[in-house]
Design an enzyme around this catalytic site. Sequence first.
Site, short mmCIF file in Angstrom:
data_model
loop_
_atom_site.label_atom_id
_atom_site.label_comp_id
_atom_site.label_asym_id
_atom_site.label_seq_id
_atom_site.Cartn_x
_atom_site.Cartn_y
_atom_site.Cartn_z
N PRO A 2 -38.11 -44.91 11.58
CA PRO A 2 -37.55 -45.60 12.76
C PRO A 2 -38.20 -45.04 14.11
O PRO A 2 -38.18 -43.61 14.06
CB PRO A 2 -36.17 -45.44 12.56
N GLU A 3 -38.72 -45.73 14.90
CA GLU A 3 -39.17 -45.18 16.28
C GLU A 3 -38.26 -45.72 17.31
O GLU A 3 -37.16 -46.25 16.99
CB GLU A 3 -40.55 -46.01 16.43
N HIS A 93 -28.33 -44.10 -3.02
CA HIS A 93 -28.92 -43.07 -1.95
C HIS A 93 -27.96 -42.84 -0.73
O HIS A 93 -28.72 -42.27 0.35
CB HIS A 93 -30.40 -43.47 -1.66
N ARG A 111 -35.75 -41.36 0.83
CA ARG A 111 -36.53 -40.14 0.56
C ARG A 111 -35.99 -38.64 1.07
O ARG A 111 -36.54 -37.87 0.78
CB ARG A 111 -37.76 -40.43 1.59
#
Length: 273
Positions: A2-3, A93, A111
Site C-alpha cells: 500500500p502506497e 492470516h 506475508r
Amino acid sequence: MPELPEVETIRKQLAAKITGLTITGATIYLEKVIAAPAPVRFGETIRGRAILGVNRRGKFLLFDLSGGYRLVVHLRMSGQLVYETADGPLPRHTHLVFHLDRGRLRLTDLRQFGRVWLVPAAGAEVKELRKLGPEPLSSAFTEEYFLARLQKSRRRIKALLLDQEVVAGIGNIYADEALYAAGVHPARRASDLSVREGKALYRAIRDVLREGIAHRGTSIRDYVDAVGEEGSHQHFLKVHNRAGRPCPECGTRIEKVKLGGRGTYFCPRCQPL
C-alpha cells in the site's frame, strides 16, 4: 505494498469510523507483528485508551490515543487494516485484533511483514518516521526542493522517487505512473533531467497521487480499504502492470524491466531513454 493513496484512503475511512471509540483490549495471534513494546506490555498499555484521531505520515498510519500514546502501523507488503462492526469468523492470516467498544479493527497480513508500534506521543518515536522526506501533497514538497534533489543525484530517477527520505509515500505503482505522465524514462539519471522535465515530473507526482486517492487506491493483489473493499484505480493505470499492452497515447507496447530489483513499466516511445 500500500502506497500513499491506499494508506490515505484507509486513514480517512478509519478517522470517520473509529475516532472517539475506546480500545477495550487487543488479541495478538502473531507476536512478531508487535515491534514495540513487548507484546504483553503492548496489550496491557493499550487497553482502555480512547482513539483521539487518525493521521498519516508517508505509508505509516498514526493513531493518537488518550494518555499521551500513539499507535503506529505500517502495512508493508500485504497488510490489511479493516474495521468491522460485527464479531464474525476472522480471515486467515489475521495476526492482531483491536477490540473496540463498538466493533473491532483487525490486522490481516499474508506475508507477515506488517508492523505495529505503541510509543509515547512525545519523546520516543519510531526511527523510520524521523527519516521521512516531505509529504508530496504538502506545502513542504516544493518545486524548488524537488529540482534541487534531482540536480544533486546521479541515481536513476525511479530509485530516487522510491527513496522515502527524498519524498514520503511514493511506491512502485505511482512512481511508474508519474514517470509516464511526465514522459521520463525510469532508468535516466536524476541529474540529467532538464528543468522542464523536472517540473513536469513534480506536477505528475502530485497529479497521480491525487487521482489514486480519488479512486480509493489501487487493488492489484492484496490491498483492500478499511471496510474490506477493493479500490478502483487499477482500472485507470496507464503503464503499471500493463506489460505487452498498447500505450494509451501512442499504441506502442508497454515494456517491463527490472530496476533496482523492482518491476518497472514504461512506454519506450513516450519515455525515450
